[in-house]
Design a protein around this motif. Structure first.
Motif, PDB file in Angstrom:
ATOM      1  N   GLU A   1     -23.437  -1.834  44.521  1.00  0.00           N
ATOM      2  CA  GLU A   1     -23.656  -2.898  45.508  1.00  0.00           C
ATOM      3  C   GLU A   1     -24.828  -2.489  46.405  1.00  0.00           C
ATOM      4  OE1 GLU A   1     -22.422  -6.602  47.073  1.00  0.00           O
ATOM      5  OE2 GLU A   1     -21.923  -5.528  45.226  1.00  0.00           O
TER       6      GLU A   1
ATOM      7  N   GLU B   1     -32.088  -6.082  47.059  1.00  0.00           N
ATOM      8  CA  GLU B   1     -31.317  -5.831  45.843  1.00  0.00           C
ATOM      9  C   GLU B   1     -32.225  -5.665  44.618  1.00  0.00           C
ATOM     10  OE1 GLU B   1     -28.041  -8.531  45.428  1.00  0.00           O
ATOM     11  OE2 GLU B   1     -27.522  -7.725  43.449  1.00  0.00           O
TER      12      GLU B   1
ATOM     13  N   HIS C   1     -14.282  -4.580  47.972  1.00  0.00           N
ATOM     14  CA  HIS C   1     -15.544  -3.879  48.241  1.00  0.00           C
ATOM     15  C   HIS C   1     -15.979  -3.035  47.035  1.00  0.00           C
ATOM     16  CE1 HIS C   1     -14.645  -5.320  52.199  1.00  0.00           C
ATOM     17  NE2 HIS C   1     -13.605  -4.527  52.333  1.00  0.00           N
TER      18      HIS C   1
ATOM     19  N   SER D   1     -19.033  -0.266  46.219  1.00  0.00           N
ATOM     20  CA  SER D   1     -19.644   0.055  47.509  1.00  0.00           C
ATOM     21  C   SER D   1     -19.042   1.382  47.997  1.00  0.00           C
ATOM     22  CB  SER D   1     -19.322  -1.063  48.516  1.00  0.00           C
ATOM     23  OG  SER D   1     -18.040  -0.838  49.105  1.00  0.00           O
TER      24      SER D   1
END
Lengths: 302, 302, 302
Positions: free
Chosen positions: A86, A110, A275, A278
């Motif tokens: 991520e 990104e 999440h 991450s």
């Protein structure tokens, strides 16, 4: 839990799993004396950084991948992903090159990621999320629960396992590549017809924390219904809490079982996290317990 | 045709082919007494839901996949595709879960599909197009001609086949996965160097109804020219009508022959349909006849 | 260089490599008398159009693909790519169908390519870039340096090679497909644990002409760090100029080594070119020399 904390502290992105592999071998040798059955261990250069444990007469194999996602240094402060981390600006990354230890920040976007560090980092250097383990209110939160928890589950399974393969695979986060030779070795040594994938999946609109271990009916790939039906019948019998997942995307070591030249059924079973990929992956401890109980049950009954 | 009609009535999406597999085994056992050569049958759990028939001394294998596209129920009335079904709003879908029979409608959009049904359907339930077979004016129209016609062709071939493998594969519509173990078994049992893919292709600007069976010079993947040249020379000799296809996209069981660890040549040969992957797939009966004749000819001469 | 010029004049797009294969066999038979070690040659229909040479007792295999990118004629003057050729309007293409020789121009756009020729060309006809070899100012420029230079390097390596496999693979530019059976044959004949990919890579912001042969730390796939570390230590020892590449995209025969059912390490080592997959591929002759020297060194020391 000490085992898990140490394991979470080890870096091992896809292609660079030797540190984790060496540590696991040490743990196996230290603990196997107290296991119900003493497994035969297969490891070393013939297996690259993967490890196989054969308990008794296996009918089923459990696969837990030991690699993680991360980053690799390219040119001009650029980073390119290993697996699918991520992108969160400012995330702390750590690593090491020939000039010394590195602690830097993730920058850019990104599609064009950079590191923020006072000096140039050598080409090809691997960086990982800085680890920060938090255990409270029924949750564990840390980087790399995917798949350190899958390893932990497989390791806990070893304590009472009588018959089965427990396999620590590599490269899963970056397209795979160890499963083909591991499966060939298994089928030529003590063949199996069933595989369980000990890995971590996603919290979604249909999968919630504290609702039990996830049994996946499909991700991008689809296990055979006949086998799923057997797994689900046993899961019901077990009384262990579980949830059913149906996804169109995502993959696991199960993909490589599916496409192997062996007629082996497979099913992904694991706790869910949010999440994902991450530094803040978060898993319910109750779901982790259900995962451990379900594997113990299924490896007896399947 | 009674065979074909019954076959078209059976549901069997990728991963859930056991119903079709069981029915085919019954048909084989009933009919093989009248076949010129009695094949050796390989089926059962060691082959998952696939079936292999070995006739005489095989030089060539024919592969016909027995799975179809369809849908799987996710959460909150969502559907996700199995294979690549065409999205047409209002299409009737059928299936079954533990609460009973289901007949519902496809709703939503191509990227967010739903079912329209008075009650919630259980997670993981497989739905298929409601069948509606229409035969008239030289055409057959129905859901799942792809690949029920390929199966029908392979089955008709069995009547007079002296040497060859006829193989009913699974999972083709959803990325494959049975071909690797089927090819391994074939090569270790009675190895071959040639494979024909008995499957249905597309009407396009270069491929028309009633112009003969299609011999594909390529789809996403490219067979070896040396083998194509031999197939085409024989096709010319045969006087059976055929058309040449050249496509940049699409795949078949041929893909898995290409990427297998065996030097096996392959070629896709099959009738073309329009309304691909919809409930209204449509094939010329003359093209189907040409397909059947071409397979009979090639399996003798190749 | 006469060898290289002749080789650059031969057309052989993926799937149609027989002309190159036959020419290579002739060259091998003519020259092997002067090689330090006489290799065992494996070729012919059992290997499709690939060729394997076994020298002494192999520890490492070198793979050079003999196919190139190109175009295939579809319908209505359309062309579809074989591999990923660069679209440049007006590029001269050559080929041959049953009506005779073809020399035409590339027209249209990248997504809808056509040929410009006075008559219709037969479906399935393969077209290649017209060749134009230019050697001057320390560079070689031509179509298909990728991978004619990789073949040339492998061939030069044969002169003094004592132990190793030299393998000429096919289909690399179009997804692969010969590597699986080649690797199986190698592992069952004289198994290896190491593979070097003799191929041409890209000039980028981190890779320059005249800076030495490129050792790739990754492309889309990632070799195992333990093996890379050994290769780099030897490369340092050798004093031969080299550059380190780190890419997120691209693939090679290394991909198929990675996903094979054998624990074989791999690394891509080759000179870099600009104007990739165009008729004007350009490589530094000094980099090509470094490539040849590096292979000779590594095949001794690895």
């Amino acid at each position: 839990m000490e085992f898990l904390k140490q394991l979470l502290g080890l870096s091992g992105v896809s292609g660079d799993e030797s540190l984790v592999s060496d540590w696991l071998i040490k743990q196996i040798l230290q603990r196997m004396g107290s296991w119900k059955v003493c497994p035969k261990i297969y490891s070393g250069e013939d297996f690259h950084d993967a490890i196989l444990l054969k308990f008794g007469e296996p009918r089923t194999a459990v696969f837990a991948h030991i690699d993680t996602i991360g980053f690799m240094v390219r040119y001009n402060n650029q980073l390119i992903p290993i697996g699918g981390p991520e992108f969160i600006e400012g995330t702390k990354l750590v690593g090491k090159d020939s000039l010394g230890e590195i602690r830097c920040k993730l920058a850019g976007t990104e599609d064009a990621m950079f590191y923020d560090f006072p000096r140039a980092i050598e080409r090809g250097t691997r960086l990982t999320f800085e680890q920060n383990i938090r255990i409270s209110s029924g949750f564990i939160q840390a980087a790399y629960l995917d798949n350190r928890l899958g390893i932990y589950n497989a390791f806990r399974l070893c304590e009472n396992l009588e018959n089965g393969w427990v396999v620590f695979s590599t490269y899963e986060e970056h397209g795979g590549g160890s499963m083909p030779f591991l499966l060939k070795f298994i089928q030529e040594t003590a063949p199996i017809k069933q595989a369980l994938i000990s890995d971590i999946t996603w919290i979604t609109e249909g999968i919630e924390h504290h609702q039990g271990v996830v049994i996946s009916l499909r991700d991008k790939f689809i296990p055979r219904k006949k086998f799923l039906d057997r797994v689900l019948a046993l899961a019901d019998q077990s009384k262990i809490p579980y949830q059913l997942e149906v996804e169109a995307y995502g993959g696991s070591d199960g993909r490589e079982v599916q496409f192997s030249p062996y007629a082996i059924d497979w099913c992904f079973i694991g706790a869910a996290e949010d999440h994902v990929h991450s530094p803040d992956e978060k898993v319910s401890l109750a779901d982790l317990d259900a995962m451990i109980s379900m594997y113990e049950y299924l490896m007896k009954e399947l």
